[in-house]
Every structure is written in C-alpha cells, then in structure tokens.
Scaffold this motif. Structure first.
Motif, PDB file in Angstrom:
ATOM      1  N   GLN A  53       0.828  -1.200   0.000  1.00  0.00           N
ATOM      2  CA  GLN A  53       0.000   0.000   0.000  1.00  0.00           C
ATOM      3  C   GLN A  53       0.866   1.255   0.000  1.00  0.00           C
ATOM      4  O   GLN A  53       0.901   1.998   0.983  1.00  0.00           O
ATOM      5  N   PRO A  54       1.555   1.516  -1.113  1.00  0.00           N
ATOM      6  CA  PRO A  54       2.354   2.741  -1.146  1.00  0.00           C
ATOM      7  C   PRO A  54       1.429   3.959  -1.075  1.00  0.00           C
ATOM      8  O   PRO A  54       0.313   3.933  -1.596  1.00  0.00           O
ATOM      9  N   ALA A  55       1.894   4.993  -0.413  1.00  0.00           N
ATOM     10  CA  ALA A  55       1.070   6.196  -0.231  1.00  0.00           C
ATOM     11  C   ALA A  55       0.830   6.937  -1.541  1.00  0.00           C
ATOM     12  O   ALA A  55      -0.187   7.594  -1.711  1.00  0.00           O
ATOM     13  N   LEU A  56       1.762   6.822  -2.466  1.00  0.00           N
ATOM     14  CA  LEU A  56       1.641   7.520  -3.735  1.00  0.00           C
ATOM     15  C   LEU A  56       0.639   6.798  -4.625  1.00  0.00           C
ATOM     16  O   LEU A  56       0.817   5.627  -4.953  1.00  0.00           O
ATOM     17  N   GLY A  57      -0.424   7.490  -4.995  1.00  0.00           N
ATOM     18  CA  GLY A  57      -1.457   6.886  -5.822  1.00  0.00           C
ATOM     19  C   GLY A  57      -1.307   7.192  -7.293  1.00  0.00           C
ATOM     20  O   GLY A  57      -1.960   6.593  -8.133  1.00  0.00           O
ATOM     21  N   ALA A  58      -0.424   8.130  -7.632  1.00  0.00           N
ATOM     22  CA  ALA A  58      -0.259   8.547  -9.024  1.00  0.00           C
ATOM     23  C   ALA A  58       1.026   7.953  -9.610  1.00  0.00           C
ATOM     24  O   ALA A  58       1.956   7.626  -8.885  1.00  0.00           O
ATOM     25  N   ASN A  59       1.042   7.830 -10.917  1.00  0.00           N
ATOM     26  CA  ASN A  59       2.236   7.350 -11.609  1.00  0.00           C
ATOM     27  C   ASN A  59       3.320   8.416 -11.614  1.00  0.00           C
ATOM     28  O   ASN A  59       3.029   9.614 -11.603  1.00  0.00           O
ATOM     29  N   ILE A  60       4.565   7.971 -11.679  1.00  0.00           N
ATOM     30  CA  ILE A  60       5.694   8.869 -11.854  1.00  0.00           C
ATOM     31  C   ILE A  60       5.948   8.908 -13.359  1.00  0.00           C
ATOM     32  O   ILE A  60       6.419   7.942 -13.945  1.00  0.00           O
ATOM     33  N   THR A  61       5.586  10.012 -13.994  1.00  0.00           N
ATOM     34  CA  THR A  61       5.652  10.120 -15.453  1.00  0.00           C
ATOM     35  C   THR A  61       6.933  10.825 -15.886  1.00  0.00           C
ATOM     36  O   THR A  61       7.325  11.818 -15.283  1.00  0.00           O
ATOM     37  N   ARG A  62       7.549  10.280 -16.924  1.00  0.00           N
ATOM     38  CA  ARG A  62       8.751  10.859 -17.522  1.00  0.00           C
ATOM     39  C   ARG A  62       8.559  10.948 -19.028  1.00  0.00           C
ATOM     40  O   ARG A  62       7.747  10.236 -19.606  1.00  0.00           O
ATOM     41  N   MET A  63       9.351  11.777 -19.662  1.00  0.00           N
ATOM     42  CA  MET A  63       9.332  11.938 -21.101  1.00  0.00           C
ATOM     43  C   MET A  63      10.599  11.294 -21.658  1.00  0.00           C
ATOM     44  O   MET A  63      11.698  11.552 -21.167  1.00  0.00           O
ATOM     45  N   VAL A  64      10.449  10.436 -22.687  1.00  0.00           N
ATOM     46  CA  VAL A  64      11.608   9.828 -23.339  1.00  0.00           C
ATOM     47  C   VAL A  64      12.393  10.936 -24.044  1.00  0.00           C
ATOM     48  O   VAL A  64      11.803  11.783 -24.723  1.00  0.00           O
ATOM     49  N   PRO A  65      13.733  10.958 -23.888  1.00  0.00           N
ATOM     50  CA  PRO A  65      14.553  11.991 -24.535  1.00  0.00           C
ATOM     51  C   PRO A  65      14.380  11.985 -26.057  1.00  0.00           C
ATOM     52  O   PRO A  65      13.962  10.989 -26.648  1.00  0.00           O
ATOM     53  N   ALA A  66      14.747  13.089 -26.686  1.00  0.00           N
ATOM     54  CA  ALA A  66      14.546  13.300 -28.122  1.00  0.00           C
ATOM     55  C   ALA A  66      15.061  12.149 -28.984  1.00  0.00           C
ATOM     56  O   ALA A  66      14.430  11.786 -29.978  1.00  0.00           O
ATOM     57  N   GLY A  67      16.164  11.554 -28.635  1.00  0.00           N
ATOM     58  CA  GLY A  67      16.743  10.488 -29.458  1.00  0.00           C
ATOM     59  C   GLY A  67      16.054   9.143 -29.312  1.00  0.00           C
ATOM     60  O   GLY A  67      16.367   8.200 -30.031  1.00  0.00           O
ATOM     61  N   ASP A  85       4.471   2.802 -12.101  1.00  0.00           N
ATOM     62  CA  ASP A  85       3.416   2.699 -11.097  1.00  0.00           C
ATOM     63  C   ASP A  85       3.906   1.798  -9.969  1.00  0.00           C
ATOM     64  O   ASP A  85       4.115   0.599 -10.162  1.00  0.00           O
ATOM     65  N   ALA A  86       4.080   2.382  -8.789  1.00  0.00           N
ATOM     66  CA  ALA A  86       4.575   1.610  -7.640  1.00  0.00           C
ATOM     67  C   ALA A  86       3.658   0.441  -7.320  1.00  0.00           C
ATOM     68  O   ALA A  86       4.115  -0.623  -6.907  1.00  0.00           O
ATOM     69  N   GLN A 125       7.692   3.480  -2.830  1.00  0.00           N
ATOM     70  CA  GLN A 125       6.615   3.950  -1.970  1.00  0.00           C
ATOM     71  C   GLN A 125       6.678   5.453  -1.734  1.00  0.00           C
ATOM     72  O   GLN A 125       5.676   6.064  -1.388  1.00  0.00           O
ATOM     73  N   PHE A 126       7.839   6.056  -1.937  1.00  0.00           N
ATOM     74  CA  PHE A 126       7.978   7.502  -1.813  1.00  0.00           C
ATOM     75  C   PHE A 126       8.358   8.129  -3.147  1.00  0.00           C
ATOM     76  O   PHE A 126       8.900   9.225  -3.200  1.00  0.00           O
ATOM     77  N   GLY A 127       8.085   7.434  -4.236  1.00  0.00           N
ATOM     78  CA  GLY A 127       8.465   7.918  -5.549  1.00  0.00           C
ATOM     79  C   GLY A 127       9.923   7.582  -5.826  1.00  0.00           C
ATOM     80  O   GLY A 127      10.504   6.697  -5.205  1.00  0.00           O
ATOM     81  N   GLY A 128      10.523   8.299  -6.761  1.00  0.00           N
ATOM     82  CA  GLY A 128      11.915   8.042  -7.102  1.00  0.00           C
ATOM     83  C   GLY A 128      12.498   9.165  -7.933  1.00  0.00           C
ATOM     84  O   GLY A 128      11.778   9.977  -8.524  1.00  0.00           O
ATOM     85  N   GLY A 129      13.829   9.229  -7.949  1.00  0.00           N
ATOM     86  CA  GLY A 129      14.524  10.233  -8.745  1.00  0.00           C
ATOM     87  C   GLY A 129      14.116  11.633  -8.341  1.00  0.00           C
ATOM     88  O   GLY A 129      13.997  11.953  -7.161  1.00  0.00           O
TER      89      GLY A 129
END
Length: 189
Positions: A53-67, A85-86, A125-129
C-alpha cells in the motif's frame, strides 16, 4: 499507518511475533528512532506494508529523450510519455516472489542479501529520482516512533476484518480502520 495496523492485526502469527519483538527489546520509555530501526521484524512489517500500500497513488511520469530509448527490448521514440506505477512494480512476482500479492514480512528477512537488495531498489513507496517525496524522512520518523509505541502500550483487535476502504488520487487515502483498544498492564509501560 492504517495499513500497517490492519495487516498486523489481521494475522495473529504476525501480530504475536511483532509484539514479542517490541516487548522483548530494550526500548526507551518513548521509543527512539534508532531503537525502532533495530527492530528487524518491525522493519520487515513496515517495508511489506509500504510495498503493498504505497502512499503515492499517481504514476511517476517521464518523457523519453529526443533520441528515443530502448526499454527491455521495446523501442520508445523521443517525446513518448512513460510512467512507473509503484502499485504494479511492487507486486512483480519476478522481484518479490510468487506470493507478491500477499502480506509476507518474512520476504525481507531471508538470507538472500542480493534478493533483498533488489527488492529494496524496486520500492517506490515515496516515488523516485526527481519525484522523490521531500517528506519521506518525516513520514518514516512518525512511523518509527508511533507504531512500536502503540503496539507496546495497547492490546488491539480489529472490529472487522473487512479490507480498508480507500480513495486514490495523488495519494492513496485509507479509511475504515476500527480497533478495540485496551491499555496493556503496567509492566508493558
């Protein structure tokens, strides 16, 4: 903390082992952070709770670099949004075992240090990066201080074994934890 109490009280074997560890440890009258860190079974129960049951309910979204980039053999063009998604990662059976959907604190106590390190690396559970929660140290501090103290001072029993209710947004908010509380005998503080 809702999940921790619910999971521990839902299984008498886990509850009894946790309480035995807490009562059998030389703890200060008010449990100190470093003392809670030394409670191996408590730590395993806490990690297992945060895994399921991680507290973070939302996804950690990133953008793939241009290449663009390759992720596990799949080419993703630049500009593609990817998310971690944790809730999914922390139930991966290849990482956490075939019983990944079950509350099993013992998975953190095994003798396979490499597996435990892999599991630790896959905990978000606390996100990342750059999305790591700035309040994680305060949250852990609260749990390390409050939970052992509560389990040491009170006998608790769930009013109902129904799963907790929840509402998911940015955070996973739980409801429905009702317990009977009885102050422990004086010799338990």
């Amino acid at each position: 903390m809702h999940s921790f109490v619910w999971h521990v009280l839902s299984n008498s074997k886990i509850h009894d082992r946790l309480v035995a560890e807490i009562l059998g440890s030389p703890l200060s009258e008010t449990v100190q952070y470093r003392e809670a860190q030394a409670l191996d079974y408590f730590q395993a129960c806490l990690k297992e709770t945060m895994r399921l049951q991680p507290a973070l309910g939302a996804n950690i979204t990133r953008m793939v670099p241009a290449g663009g980039t390759d992720v596990n053999g799949t080419w993703l063009p630049g500009g593609t949004q990817v998310a971690l998604d944790a809730w999914v990662l922390q139930r991966d059976k290849d990482i956490f075992g075939g019983d990944a959907d079950l509350f099993n604190p013992e998975r953190w106590l095994g003798n396979d240090e490499d597996r435990v390190k892999l599991m630790d690396r896959c905990m978000f559970q606390f996100g990342g990066g750059s999305h790591l929660c700035i309040g994680r140290h305060l949250a852990l501090f609260e749990m390390y201080k409050v939970l052992p103290q509560v389990f040491r001072r009170y006998e608790m029993e769930l009013v109902s074994h129904r799963p907790l209710g929840h509402r998911t947004g940015l955070f996973y908010q739980q409801s429905g934890l009702y317990v009977f509380l009885k102050r422990c005998a004086k010799n338990h503080l």
